[in-house]
Design an enzyme around this catalytic site. Sequence first.
Site, PDB file in Angstrom:
ATOM      1  N   ASP A   8       0.821  -1.202   0.000  1.00 18.10           N
ATOM      2  CA  ASP A   8       0.000   0.000   0.000  1.00 18.10           C
ATOM      3  C   ASP A   8       0.858   1.257   0.000  1.00 18.10           C
ATOM      4  O   ASP A   8       2.086   1.195   0.129  1.00 18.10           O
ATOM      5  CB  ASP A   8      -0.939   0.009   1.212  1.00 18.10           C
ATOM      6  CG  ASP A   8      -0.260  -0.463   2.503  1.00 18.10           C
ATOM      7  OD1 ASP A   8       0.961  -0.245   2.644  1.00 18.10           O
ATOM      8  OD2 ASP A   8      -0.944  -1.056   3.347  1.00 18.10           O
ATOM      9  N   ASN A  48      -8.117  -2.993  14.121  1.00 16.56           N
ATOM     10  CA  ASN A  48      -9.501  -3.229  13.700  1.00 16.56           C
ATOM     11  C   ASN A  48      -9.609  -4.374  12.699  1.00 16.56           C
ATOM     12  O   ASN A  48     -10.648  -4.566  12.076  1.00 16.56           O
ATOM     13  CB  ASN A  48     -10.116  -1.952  13.117  1.00 16.56           C
ATOM     14  CG  ASN A  48      -9.388  -1.460  11.874  1.00 16.56           C
ATOM     15  OD1 ASN A  48      -8.401  -2.048  11.429  1.00 16.56           O
ATOM     16  ND2 ASN A  48      -9.879  -0.367  11.303  1.00 16.56           N
ATOM     17  N   HIS A  71      -7.702  -4.763   9.949  1.00 18.41           N
ATOM     18  CA  HIS A  71      -7.385  -4.484   8.551  1.00 18.41           C
ATOM     19  C   HIS A  71      -6.116  -5.218   8.122  1.00 18.41           C
ATOM     20  O   HIS A  71      -5.208  -5.437   8.910  1.00 18.41           O
ATOM     21  CB  HIS A  71      -7.280  -2.972   8.280  1.00 18.41           C
ATOM     22  CG  HIS A  71      -6.096  -2.276   8.865  1.00 18.41           C
ATOM     23  ND1 HIS A  71      -6.207  -1.281   9.809  1.00 18.41           N
ATOM     24  CD2 HIS A  71      -4.769  -2.393   8.618  1.00 18.41           C
ATOM     25  CE1 HIS A  71      -5.009  -0.827  10.110  1.00 18.41           C
ATOM     26  NE2 HIS A  71      -4.120  -1.494   9.412  1.00 18.41           N
ATOM     27  N   GLU A 110      -9.833  -1.648   5.114  1.00 21.17           N
ATOM     28  CA  GLU A 110     -10.564  -1.383   6.340  1.00 21.17           C
ATOM     29  C   GLU A 110     -11.792  -2.292   6.428  1.00 21.17           C
ATOM     30  O   GLU A 110     -12.234  -2.871   5.427  1.00 21.17           O
ATOM     31  CB  GLU A 110     -11.000   0.081   6.364  1.00 21.17           C
ATOM     32  CG  GLU A 110      -9.857   1.089   6.295  1.00 21.17           C
ATOM     33  CD  GLU A 110      -9.094   1.243   7.608  1.00 21.17           C
ATOM     34  OE1 GLU A 110      -9.269   0.394   8.511  1.00 21.17           O
ATOM     35  OE2 GLU A 110      -8.326   2.208   7.724  1.00 21.17           O
TER      36      GLU A 110
END
Length: 250
Positions: free
Chosen positions: A65, A134, A136, A141
Amino acid sequence: MSLALYTVPDAAGLGALGASFIEVLVRDRADAVLGLATGSSPLPVYRALAEHELDLSRLRAFALDEYVGLPAGSNQSYAAVIDREVTRPLGLDPDCVAVPDGSAEDPAEAAEAFERRLESAGGVDLQLLGIGHNGHLAFNEPGSPLDSRTRVQRLSETTRRANARFFPSIGEVPQFCITQGLGTIRRAKHLLLLVRGGEKSGILKRALTGPVGVDCPASILQLHPRVTVISDEAAASGLQGLEEALLPPV
């Protein structure tokens, strides 16, 4: 899912074991394709690999990313991080290291171009991964489609707050990124998840044993035919009682 879980005492152990998987890959195929992760978890792996006497000049590498909107050459960009932590220390050929172009005038086209380049390389042989608080993977996400490809993604406030330590203030953390999609990641031949810290124990257990779905992107690990997890003892604490089901294959 074929999953092997290795628990190590500390970052040094994680780095040494993670580097050994890359060494086996490169000794078998010098021009293999390695998927690079950033963040704190994979750093011990790169530093341990630098101590190995390996010629990595033919290794091809693809980043997971990149932020959108940072100026080219920004120290906070993942392109700069990979150059500092991976390309130069390991002696990789910079022309063989691909990072999404987050400074492109058209980020969506840059994402599509990155996906095409990855496909033309034949896909990733070994993909390094971390996991977010979370759930990811890369910058996918919660809510990300399980079959998504490389694309522009809005970052959650949770992720932006977690990454604010790398910027002067949270206001300077980009709101968008280019990330490999969950479908792209799933096409890698072997996934190597690196996890450190007790604060990750709950999400690691959820990813490996909870329901597969968009609420926890890392749950797609359960859909992959070959997954290896290297975790320190703190992160693996939530998996107590499951070790026998997750032992490395003999």
